[in-house]
Structure formats: C-alpha cells, structure tokens
Motif scaffolding. Structure first.
Motif, PDB file in Angstrom:
ATOM      1  N   LEU B  67       0.834  -1.204   0.000  1.00 60.27           N
ATOM      2  CA  LEU B  67       0.000   0.000   0.000  1.00 60.27           C
ATOM      3  C   LEU B  67       0.863   1.246   0.000  1.00 60.27           C
ATOM      4  CD1 LEU B  67      -2.809  -0.924   2.525  1.00 60.27           C
ATOM      5  CD2 LEU B  67      -2.936  -0.822   0.064  1.00 60.27           C
ATOM      6  N   TYR B 148      -0.389  -7.126   8.200  1.00 62.62           N
ATOM      7  CA  TYR B 148       0.674  -6.419   8.914  1.00 62.62           C
ATOM      8  C   TYR B 148       1.578  -5.697   7.936  1.00 62.62           C
ATOM      9  CZ  TYR B 148       0.035  -8.475  13.566  1.00 62.62           C
ATOM     10  OH  TYR B 148      -0.445  -8.820  14.786  1.00 62.62           O
ATOM     11  N   ALA B 150       0.929  -4.855   4.819  1.00 62.75           N
ATOM     12  CA  ALA B 150       0.196  -3.797   4.115  1.00 62.75           C
ATOM     13  C   ALA B 150       0.170  -2.519   4.949  1.00 62.75           C
ATOM     14  CB  ALA B 150      -1.222  -4.263   3.793  1.00 62.75           C
ATOM     15  N   ILE B 151      -0.160  -2.665   6.227  1.00 64.08           N
ATOM     16  CA  ILE B 151      -0.265  -1.505   7.101  1.00 64.08           C
ATOM     17  C   ILE B 151       1.093  -0.832   7.281  1.00 64.08           C
ATOM     18  CG2 ILE B 151      -0.768  -0.796   9.463  1.00 64.08           C
ATOM     19  CD1 ILE B 151      -3.152  -1.505   7.596  1.00 64.08           C
ATOM     20  N   LEU B 152       2.125  -1.643   7.478  1.00 66.20           N
ATOM     21  CA  LEU B 152       3.460  -1.065   7.665  1.00 66.20           C
ATOM     22  C   LEU B 152       3.886  -0.287   6.435  1.00 66.20           C
ATOM     23  CD1 LEU B 152       5.782  -3.584   9.514  1.00 66.20           C
ATOM     24  CD2 LEU B 152       5.117  -1.286  10.190  1.00 66.20           C
ATOM     25  N   GLN B 154       2.067   1.100   4.237  1.00 65.19           N
ATOM     26  CA  GLN B 154       1.274   2.318   4.128  1.00 65.19           C
ATOM     27  C   GLN B 154       1.759   3.378   5.125  1.00 65.19           C
ATOM     28  OE1 GLN B 154      -2.890   1.813   5.008  1.00 65.19           O
ATOM     29  NE2 GLN B 154      -3.385   3.307   3.451  1.00 65.19           N
ATOM     30  N   ALA B 155       2.042   2.944   6.338  1.00 67.57           N
ATOM     31  CA  ALA B 155       2.514   3.882   7.353  1.00 67.57           C
ATOM     32  C   ALA B 155       3.844   4.506   6.946  1.00 67.57           C
ATOM     33  CB  ALA B 155       2.652   3.166   8.695  1.00 67.57           C
ATOM     34  N   LEU B 156       4.700   3.711   6.287  1.00 66.78           N
ATOM     35  CA  LEU B 156       5.989   4.241   5.858  1.00 66.78           C
ATOM     36  C   LEU B 156       5.805   5.347   4.818  1.00 66.78           C
ATOM     37  CD1 LEU B 156       7.959   0.899   5.672  1.00 66.78           C
ATOM     38  CD2 LEU B 156       8.558   2.847   7.096  1.00 66.78           C
ATOM     39  N   ALA B 158       3.182   7.235   4.499  1.00 64.35           N
ATOM     40  CA  ALA B 158       2.618   8.395   5.189  1.00 64.35           C
ATOM     41  C   ALA B 158       3.711   9.154   5.940  1.00 64.35           C
ATOM     42  CB  ALA B 158       1.532   7.946   6.160  1.00 64.35           C
ATOM     43  N   ALA B 159       4.585   8.401   6.619  1.00 63.19           N
ATOM     44  CA  ALA B 159       5.646   9.048   7.393  1.00 63.19           C
ATOM     45  C   ALA B 159       6.593   9.815   6.474  1.00 63.19           C
ATOM     46  CB  ALA B 159       6.422   8.007   8.191  1.00 63.19           C
ATOM     47  N   ILE B 162       4.988  13.057   5.481  1.00 61.43           N
ATOM     48  CA  ILE B 162       4.984  14.001   6.610  1.00 61.43           C
ATOM     49  C   ILE B 162       6.384  14.558   6.845  1.00 61.43           C
ATOM     50  CG2 ILE B 162       4.605  14.183   9.096  1.00 61.43           C
ATOM     51  CD1 ILE B 162       2.408  12.064   8.761  1.00 61.43           C
ATOM     52  N   ILE B 277      -0.630   8.670   1.588  1.00 62.79           N
ATOM     53  CA  ILE B 277      -1.458   7.472   1.692  1.00 62.79           C
ATOM     54  C   ILE B 277      -2.391   7.329   0.500  1.00 62.79           C
ATOM     55  CG2 ILE B 277      -3.250   6.337   3.050  1.00 62.79           C
ATOM     56  CD1 ILE B 277      -2.201   7.697   5.480  1.00 62.79           C
TER      57      ILE B 277
END
Lengths: 298, 358
Positions: B67, B148, B150-152, B154-156, B158-159, B162, B277
């Motif tokens: 993601l 797990y 997928a979420i990681l 995606q979070a990367l 987003a980070a 930011i 995201i």
C-alpha cells in the motif's frame, strides 16, 4: 520535568483516543481477519453525529451525552450493513477485504462531503469540559484538561465494558470461541454468522464513540478518519491481533512515545521515530505483544 | 500450472503481436494524433502504468499487498527533482527555492551527490531499491506478512510524506519541488524536448514490461507464485521465502522509483501530496481494476483509471469518486483477476492466475 510529565499526559490522552479506535478494529480484525479500512469513516460518522445532535439539542453538555449512544448506534448500524453486504462474502480473502473496505471509505468520505460540505464543521464543547485541573503549580505548571480526562475515562469505561462482556456473558464466550476457532465453534452449534454481525456492531459502535471523543480535541471533516486510522492499525500491529490487553498497552505506549518525541524533536520526525521503533519492535516480537497461540502454519 | 504447449505457443504469438501493436500506438499513433497537452497527460499516465507493473509483480504475483508504493515513487521523484534543481542552479549555486526562502545558505549534505547526472540517474532506482531492501529484509525475515505488511508499508509512505512536509527548508515542504528549466541539458520549455521525454517514458515502460514478463516466465517467477500460494511449503522444500519476496519487492520499488523520476520532467512537479497514503492506494486501484496478476492488465488499468480521472473528475468530481470506488469494490470483490480476466472467464479457459492470498 513537569514538561515531560505534561507531554506524557497529552500522550496518554492521544493513546486513549487510539485505544477507543483500536478496540473496535481489533475486535473486527480478530473476528474474521478483516482489516476494516472504513473504520475511519465510522469514526467520522460518530463525530458528525455530535454535530447533528447539536442542531436540535442546544445545550452542549446534554447533546454530547446524548450523542454518545446515538453515535454508537449509527456507527454500529453502518458496520453491520458493511459486514452483511460485503465482508461476509470475502471470508477467505482478508487482503481483498482491506481493499474493498477502502473503496467503501472513499465513498463514505464523498458522502460526507455531499451532505455536510468539504470544510470542517465545529461543535460546541460543554463548559464542564473546558476547565483544567492544576496538579503542580509554579513556573511550569502541570495541568490536565477536563476534556482529555473525559476521553481517558471514556476509553477506560469502554475497555472495562468490553472486557466484562467478553469474559462474563455468554455472548462474549461465543465471540471468543469464533475468534479462536471458527470451524469448531460452528460445529459446537454457535451461529457464527450472527456472532459476526454482533461483533461488527460492537466494534463499529466503538468507532462511533471514538468519533465523539475526537470532536473534543480536533476539527470534524470528511478526511478526519484517514489520518488517525493508520495510527490505530499500528496499535494493533504492535499489540497483537485480537488482543485487548495488547491494544491497551500499545495504544498508551505509542501515544506517549509520539508526544514525548514531538517535544524533543519535531512532529514529523516524531512520526518517523515511532515507525522505526515499531519496525524494531517487530524484529523482537513479530506477532505483537500478545499472540493467540494456534497450531496453524499460516 | 501445467499448460498446453500449443496454447502457449499461440498465446506467445498473440502476445508479441500485442506488444508490437502497443509500440505502434505509443510511438507512432499517439504522437501524431494527440496535441502536445494531451501527449503530456499520456506521459503522466504511462508513469502510473510503470508503477502498476511493479505492483503487479509484488502484489499480483508475489501476494505482497504494497500500500506504500508512493514512498518509492517519491524517492525516485525527489532524487530526479533535486538533480534538475541543482543543474538549473549551475555549479556551486543553491536551488532557487532555498534562496527564495533564505532558509539555508549552504547546500544540505544529502543534496550534494545528486549534482552529478550519473549519480542521479543511478540513484533514481538504487535509492528506492536500497530502502525497499532494508524494509523488506527486516519485515520478511521476521515473517511479517499479510495485513501487517500492508499496514506497515502504508505507514511508511505516510511518514515519508509528513517528513518531507516538515523539512520545508531543504525539501520545499508542501509545495514540493517544481519549476524545472532543463532536463540533462535540454530545455524543458521546448515542445520538441517535451516530446522526447514522452518517448523516453514510453520506451522505458515497454522495456520494463518485457523484462518483467521474462521474470514471470523464469524459474524465479514460478517460485514467487509458489511462495504467494503456500509460503510454508516452499520453506519446507528448502528455499528461503523471505529472499524470494525480497527480490520482488525490491524490483517493484525500483520500478516505482523510475516512474517517479520520469514523472518529474514530464509533469514538472513532485510534492508530498503525490506520494502520501491516498496516492499510494490509488496506484493500486488501476492495477486491481485492470488485473493485478497480468502485466498488460495492470498497465492498461492504470492508464484507463488515470485517464478517466482527469476527464471525468473535472466535470463531475463527486460522481467520479462514487464511480471509481464502486468499480473498485465490485472488481476486487467479485472479479479478483481484474477486467482482463473477463476474457478468460467468458472463454471458460484456465482459471486466472490470481490465487487466494492468505
């Protein structure tokens, strides 16, 4: 010192919001292995509920308390509808469910834009939530905002209610049985489909409560769910799937870490530090703080 | 998967014909038929198609739901943008936006290497690949997978977005990097040179698709599908699934980086809004609708969705969102092979190569 303490308290209250969101997510995730990306929009629905209730009930205190059960019902009903329409058809393909629910979340965001307009809307906080308690006076006072204490109390009440439901009621036993071994539960005469829908109702309803809590600390807008949902997912990743204890610890740990790092660096660097910490943590415990022990190889 | 050799030979001819047709369309028909403005739009869609080819490799064949391809797209894009900015500024000078804000009077150390065109060209795919290798090593080695992962990822993404916004002084912040004058010595104001950029992108896309196809047909391609369908069994056979997945993830990251790098001269901007995201998931939508496991399906899907987005969303933004999301839901839920698998379904041929992804 008090600065760190007050940052930590901010972190605890961020953690409380995360916890409210993660509780519901964890419940639905554990139930069917489903990551519900539309959970963020259920939060948004809860937040808009406060706005709508305030249109008819003027007194901010009454409307906030009234909005809590209404938001729970509204978000819960959306969850049941989603489960009934889409998720139960995608049983064996959890990753596809993630994508499908993301499509749903896109639609719900647009729906919110069409109904309430794209700009953020504002709600009035009741006067009894606008004060602060001073714990330590002096040059760097340590004060706790009432609103953040309210969120903390709400989160703890939700954890308590959920734990008691899962531990003591027969419904809770059925829910745990389905999470642990769906086929065996089915064979024991549990109507798993019905349990799924109830689980989704409770899990999504908790998102509605989180939305009400969020109106006290931030703006209400169509994209409010997207930003916070990732953090809630990270809480679950760290806490372990379907583990309430893990979610509680992880939510507060991540909230405090984020708030303290924000104080010592910048907001953006703090995000990166938190993520690095999570990846490092997964090296140590890849399945999260608590894991459900199963014999399955997958 | 046992295939009838006859079918395979005929499909190979059809495929060659398909690629030849694609090449003719991209290199002869499109430049002749489209205005400069439309051709630049097509160049942008082709960049998205390049990302989709990588997604097809990692997700369609490898079962890794990434993601966060925006992270790699952004890394490639920013590397290229930094080089173009430095080239515009001239030797020893600061990029214009740094002078404008007056935020820094010397070049940050991590900008310095990208002054050299050779380093920049290598870095547009090596940097994303290195980052993907690090993430993949940490994640796959510990058997973090499925949701797990997928979420990681995606979070990367987003980070990263930011982080870029937060470092206004050295990255351009929310505005990103824009206003490029030249592209390796050619002025970007000259329409002829902008056409050249289009041809570079089209050529890259076709080359990457052919190479990826070879990868799919190789022993490694079979192994990747085996890992997707039953990781444990592959492990019991003595392979290291983590390594197999790592290769696919790293290669797909390289493609996304390349796409980001080509996007910059074609569109003239790279900014955090293009890599967070939402864009990261939107990279997936085209591939999913077209057909995640089919290279052609993923690429065509990406082009079609991007095209529909520009033409429809200007006039009916609300209706377009409902339509896009609805199509996405229906295709993923009821046609996991994507629209390209309709053909096979109708012909009742062998089942689509998309398996369950536990």
């Amino acid at each position: 010192m008090t600065v760190i303490l007050s940052q930590s308290f901010t972190g605890v209250s961020i953690g409380a919001v995360l916890l409210l969101i993660a509780l519901g997510l964890s419940l639905t995730f554990g139930q069917m292995g489903v990551i519900n990306m539309a959970h963020g929009e259920f939060i948004m629905a809860g937040a808009y509920t406060v706005y709508v209730v305030q249109q008819s009930v003027e007194a901010p205190g009454t409307s906030l308390l009234l909005a809590l059960p209404v938001a729970f019902l509204v978000a819960g009903a959306m969850g049941v509808l989603l489960e009934w329409l889409l998720i139960r058809r995608l049983y064996t393909r959890p990753l596809d469910t993630l994508l499908v629910t993301w499509g749903v979340s896109l639609m719900l965001q647009q729906l919110a834009r069409d109904i309430f307009g794209a700009p953020n809307v504002h709600t009035r906080a009741p006067s009894w939530l606008s004060g602060r308690i001073t714990l330590i006076g002096g040059e760097h006072p340590l004060t706790l905002a009432h609103s953040r204490l309210f969120i903390l109390a709400l989160a703890l009440a939700a954890v308590l209610a959920l734990t008691l439901t899962l531990r003591l009621t027969s419904l809770g036993r059925r829910m745990r049985a389905v999470v642990q071994h769906r086929e065996l539960a089915e064979a024991s005469g549990i109507a798993t489909g019905q349990v799924d829908r109830i689980t989704f109702f409770i899990g999504s309803g908790l998102a509605g409560l989180a939305g009400v809590a969020l109106t006290l600390v931030g703006p209400i807008g169509p994209t409010m769910g997207t930003n916070i949902i990732i953090d809630a997912f990270l809480v679950i990743v760290v806490g372990g799937i379907g583990q309430l204890r893990g979610a509680v610890i992880a939510a507060f740990a991540l909230g405090v870490l984020q708030a303290v790092m924000e104080y010592s660096t910048t907001v953006s660097l703090a995000r990166v530090v938190v993520l690095v910490a999570i990846v490092a943590f997964l090296q140590w415990r890849p399945q999260g703080i608590y894991t459900l022990r199963t014999r399955s190889l997958a | 998967m046992i295939e009838n050799p006859k079918v395979r030979r005929s499909s190979r001819w059809r495929l060659a014909a398909g690629y030849a047709l694609g090449a003719v369309l991209l290199f002869a028909v499109a430049p002749a038929a489209l205005s400069d403005f439309r051709l630049e739009q097509l160049a942008r869609y082709l960049c998205f198609a390049l990302v989709a080819v990588g997604i097809s490799l990692a997700w369609g064949r490898g079962g890794m739901l990434t993601l966060g391809q925006g992270l790699f797209f952004g890394l490639g894009g920013y590397v290229m943008a930094m080089h173009l900015k430095l080239a515009d500024a001239g030797p020893g000078q600061l990029p214009d936006f740094m002078l404008l804000y007056g935020s820094t009077d010397q070049l940050p150390w991590w900008w310095e290497p990208f002054r050299s065109p050779v380093v920049a060209i290598a870095a547009v795919f090596l940097v994303p690949m290195a980052v993907a290798a690090l993430i993949g090593f940490l994640v796959f080695r510990r058997r973090v997978k499925g949701a797990y992962f997928a979420i990681l990822s995606q979070a990367l993404a987003a980070a990263f977005a930011i982080l870029l916004i937060g470092q206004q002084a050295t990255t351009g912040g929310t505005n990103g990097l824009t206003n490029f004058q030249g592209f390796f010595g050619f002025s970007l104001h000259d329409p002829v040179n902008r056409r050249m950029v289009y041809f570079v992108i089209a050529g890259t896309l076709l080359a990457v698709m052919l190479l990826t196809r070879q990868l799919f047909l190789s022993r490694y391609g079979e192994l990747l599908v085996a890992v997707r369908d039953s990781e444990e069994r592959v492990r019991f056979l003595g392979y290291d699934p983590a390594l197999v997945k790592l290769v696919a993830y790293v290669v797909s990251a390289g493609m996304a980086g390349l796409a980001g790098a080509l996007f910059v001269p074609a569109v003239g901007i790279i900014s955090p809004a293009l890599i967070g995201i939402v864009p990261s998931i939107q990279f997936l939508i085209g591939a999913a609708i077209g057909g995640r496991a089919s290279l052609v399906g993923a690429a065509l899907g990406a082009i079609a969705v991007a095209w529909a987005q520009t033409t429809l969303s200007e006039e009916f933004p609300a209706a377009w969102t409902y339509f896009q999301a609805g199509l996405f839901i229906v295709v993923v839920a009821f046609l996991p092979g994507g629209l390209i698998s309709l053909r096979q379904l109708l012909a009742r041929r062998r089942p689509s190569p998309v398996g369950g992804t536990p």
